[in-house]
Design an enzyme around this catalytic site. Structure first.
Site, PDB file in Angstrom:
ATOM      1  N   LYS A  27       0.823  -1.209   0.000  1.00  0.00           N
ATOM      2  CA  LYS A  27       0.000   0.000   0.000  1.00  0.00           C
ATOM      3  C   LYS A  27       0.861   1.265   0.000  1.00  0.00           C
ATOM      4  O   LYS A  27       0.619   2.192  -0.761  1.00  0.00           O
ATOM      5  CB  LYS A  27      -0.926   0.051   1.227  1.00  0.00           C
ATOM      6  CG  LYS A  27      -1.893  -1.100   1.335  1.00  0.00           C
ATOM      7  CD  LYS A  27      -2.853  -0.921   2.499  1.00  0.00           C
ATOM      8  CE  LYS A  27      -2.226  -0.880   3.882  1.00  0.00           C
ATOM      9  NZ  LYS A  27      -1.545  -2.133   4.292  1.00  0.00           N
TER      10      LYS A  27
ATOM     11  N   ARG B 228      -9.569   1.022   8.693  1.00  0.00           N
ATOM     12  CA  ARG B 228      -9.158  -0.332   9.044  1.00  0.00           C
ATOM     13  C   ARG B 228     -10.187  -1.039   9.910  1.00  0.00           C
ATOM     14  O   ARG B 228     -10.005  -2.214  10.220  1.00  0.00           O
ATOM     15  CB  ARG B 228      -7.854  -0.256   9.842  1.00  0.00           C
ATOM     16  CG  ARG B 228      -6.619  -0.752   9.086  1.00  0.00           C
ATOM     17  CD  ARG B 228      -5.435  -0.275   9.875  1.00  0.00           C
ATOM     18  NE  ARG B 228      -4.265  -1.079   9.820  1.00  0.00           N
ATOM     19  CZ  ARG B 228      -3.105  -0.647   9.319  1.00  0.00           C
ATOM     20  NH1 ARG B 228      -3.013   0.512   8.729  1.00  0.00           N
ATOM     21  NH2 ARG B 228      -2.042  -1.395   9.400  1.00  0.00           N
TER      22      ARG B 228
ATOM     23  N   ARG C  59      11.912  -5.896   4.678  1.00  0.00           N
ATOM     24  CA  ARG C  59      11.572  -4.501   4.396  1.00  0.00           C
ATOM     25  C   ARG C  59      12.444  -3.552   5.216  1.00  0.00           C
ATOM     26  O   ARG C  59      12.679  -3.764   6.398  1.00  0.00           O
ATOM     27  CB  ARG C  59      10.101  -4.297   4.759  1.00  0.00           C
ATOM     28  CG  ARG C  59       9.625  -2.888   4.785  1.00  0.00           C
ATOM     29  CD  ARG C  59       8.132  -2.830   4.684  1.00  0.00           C
ATOM     30  NE  ARG C  59       7.449  -2.972   5.956  1.00  0.00           N
ATOM     31  CZ  ARG C  59       6.129  -2.880   6.089  1.00  0.00           C
ATOM     32  NH1 ARG C  59       5.356  -2.685   5.046  1.00  0.00           N
ATOM     33  NH2 ARG C  59       5.570  -3.000   7.274  1.00  0.00           N
TER      34      ARG C  59
ATOM     35  N   ARG D  89      11.539  -1.280  10.686  1.00  0.00           N
ATOM     36  CA  ARG D  89      10.530  -0.818  11.633  1.00  0.00           C
ATOM     37  C   ARG D  89      10.513  -1.718  12.859  1.00  0.00           C
ATOM     38  O   ARG D  89      10.705  -2.919  12.751  1.00  0.00           O
ATOM     39  CB  ARG D  89       9.155  -0.856  10.959  1.00  0.00           C
ATOM     40  CG  ARG D  89       8.870   0.378  10.168  1.00  0.00           C
ATOM     41  CD  ARG D  89       7.626   0.262   9.333  1.00  0.00           C
ATOM     42  NE  ARG D  89       6.472  -0.314  10.020  1.00  0.00           N
ATOM     43  CZ  ARG D  89       5.252  -0.371   9.470  1.00  0.00           C
ATOM     44  NH1 ARG D  89       5.057   0.107   8.256  1.00  0.00           N
ATOM     45  NH2 ARG D  89       4.247  -0.900  10.124  1.00  0.00           N
TER      46      ARG D  89
ATOM     47  N   ARG E 181      -0.269  -8.613  13.738  1.00  0.00           N
ATOM     48  CA  ARG E 181      -0.873  -7.635  12.811  1.00  0.00           C
ATOM     49  C   ARG E 181      -1.756  -8.339  11.775  1.00  0.00           C
ATOM     50  O   ARG E 181      -2.774  -7.801  11.355  1.00  0.00           O
ATOM     51  CB  ARG E 181       0.224  -6.809  12.132  1.00  0.00           C
ATOM     52  CG  ARG E 181       0.782  -5.733  13.081  1.00  0.00           C
ATOM     53  CD  ARG E 181       2.182  -5.298  12.732  1.00  0.00           C
ATOM     54  NE  ARG E 181       2.298  -4.638  11.468  1.00  0.00           N
ATOM     55  CZ  ARG E 181       3.443  -4.546  10.783  1.00  0.00           C
ATOM     56  NH1 ARG E 181       4.554  -5.068  11.268  1.00  0.00           N
ATOM     57  NH2 ARG E 181       3.473  -3.925   9.645  1.00  0.00           N
TER      58      ARG E 181
HETATM   59  P1  AMP Z   1       1.077   0.493   9.042  1.00  0.00           P
HETATM   60  O1  AMP Z   1       2.253   1.369   8.795  1.00  0.00           O
HETATM   61  O2  AMP Z   1      -0.107   0.848   8.177  1.00  0.00           O
HETATM   62  O3  AMP Z   1       1.411  -0.967   8.968  1.00  0.00           O
HETATM   63  O4  AMP Z   1       0.600   0.787  10.531  1.00  0.00           O
HETATM   64  C1  AMP Z   1       1.460   0.561  11.637  1.00  0.00           C
HETATM   65  C2  AMP Z   1       0.657   0.522  12.922  1.00  0.00           C
HETATM   66  O5  AMP Z   1      -0.003   1.780  13.129  1.00  0.00           O
HETATM   67  C3  AMP Z   1      -0.466  -0.505  12.969  1.00  0.00           C
HETATM   68  O6  AMP Z   1      -0.004  -1.792  13.344  1.00  0.00           O
HETATM   69  C4  AMP Z   1      -1.390   0.104  14.010  1.00  0.00           C
HETATM   70  O7  AMP Z   1      -0.884  -0.060  15.316  1.00  0.00           O
HETATM   71  C5  AMP Z   1      -1.293   1.577  13.687  1.00  0.00           C
HETATM   72  N1  AMP Z   1      -2.312   2.003  12.685  1.00  0.00           N
HETATM   73  C6  AMP Z   1      -2.082   2.401  11.407  1.00  0.00           C
HETATM   74  N2  AMP Z   1      -3.232   2.717  10.796  1.00  0.00           N
HETATM   75  C7  AMP Z   1      -4.209   2.503  11.710  1.00  0.00           C
HETATM   76  C8  AMP Z   1      -5.619   2.620  11.701  1.00  0.00           C
HETATM   77  N3  AMP Z   1      -6.289   3.029  10.611  1.00  0.00           N
HETATM   78  N4  AMP Z   1      -6.305   2.333  12.831  1.00  0.00           N
HETATM   79  C9  AMP Z   1      -5.676   1.949  13.951  1.00  0.00           C
HETATM   80  N5  AMP Z   1      -4.346   1.795  14.039  1.00  0.00           N
HETATM   81  C10 AMP Z   1      -3.615   2.067  12.929  1.00  0.00           C
END
Ligand code: AMP
Length: 210
Positions: free
Chosen positions: A14, A89, A124, A157, A168
């Site tokens: 994404k 989400r 990554r 990360r 996740r």
């Molecule tokens: P990502 O970079 O999209 O993988 O997001 C990393 C982390 O941020 C996730 O594992 C969640 O803890 C938090 N996060 C990101 N987007 C959301 C969302 N829309 N709702 C809740 N938590 C989020």
């Protein structure tokens, strides 16, 4: 204002595709994961509150994330439209988004199997400055551990460990698949095979947006 929503499991690409959309079209990338990491890094009041969730691979509470997105979409630089990476989400976040007006909405689901996801995430690396994402197997930077875009260091990360990835993925299945099914039911979801290479996926997305 036009809104593009990118759906997909962690590691489905994404962020990479949102980056490409931002570069090619006049849309701003809004990544909720990036917004969260900035707050956590700043150790702001909100950052301290959300770190206990994000560091464990859990979702940050809906009301916090909805407010962050609402504030971001009202900024002057997103007037030309925006691409959402990582939001909505949950079904509550869908409700939160539904009150943010958009003239047109395009939803894209980047479909990829779980084995591929885990492999991708474990290899990554991302730029600690601009968030640009690379992969130590399939998408190497020109200089080792240096971001092609801004020259800052590339790091892994904290939540890209095998244990947290598994968490996740469970959260994705339980909370986000219902959201994807909801958009599928509305009949405006474009589903792409995101196990293909980045440029093949990109040319499909670009075709949808032209
Ligand atoms: P990502 O970079 O999209 O993988 O997001 C990393 C982390 O941020 C996730 O594992 C969640 O803890 C938090 N996060 C990101 N987007 C959301 C969302 N829309 N709702 C809740 N938590 C989020």
């Amino acid at each position: 204002m036009k809104r593009i929503i990118l759906f997909g499991a962690p590691g489905s690409g994404k962020g990479t595709q949102a980056e490409k959309i931002e570069r090619e079209f006049s849309f701003r990338k809004i990544s909720t994961g990036d917004l969260i990491r900035v707050e956590v890094q700043k150790k702001s009041v909100i950052g301290k509150k959300i770190e206990e969730f994000s560091s464990k691979g859990l979702l940050v509470p809906n009301e916090i994330i909805i407010e962050m997105v609402n504030n971001r979409v009202q900024s002057s630089d997103v007037k030309g439209g925006y691409v959402l990476d990582g939001f909505p989400r949950t079904l509550d976040q869908v409700k939160g988004l539904s009150i943010v007006p958009a003239d047109e909405e395009v939803a894209v689901f980047l479909r990829v199997d779980e084995d591929t996801i885990v492999k991708r995430i474990l290899s990554r690396v991302s730029c600690e400055n601009c968030g640009n994402v690379f992969n130590t197997i399939s998408q190497l930077p020109v200089r080792v551990n240096i971001c092609d875009q801004c020259g800052a260091a590339l790091t892994r990360r904290n939540d890209d460990t095998e244990e947290i990835i598994k968490k996740r993925i469970v959260v994705y299945r339980e909370e986000t698949l219902p959201v994807i099914n909801f958009y599928r039911g509305k009949g405006n979801l474009h589903e792409l095979d995101a196990s293909l290479d980045i440029n093949t996926v990109w040319s499909e997305i670009r075709g949808l947006l032209k």
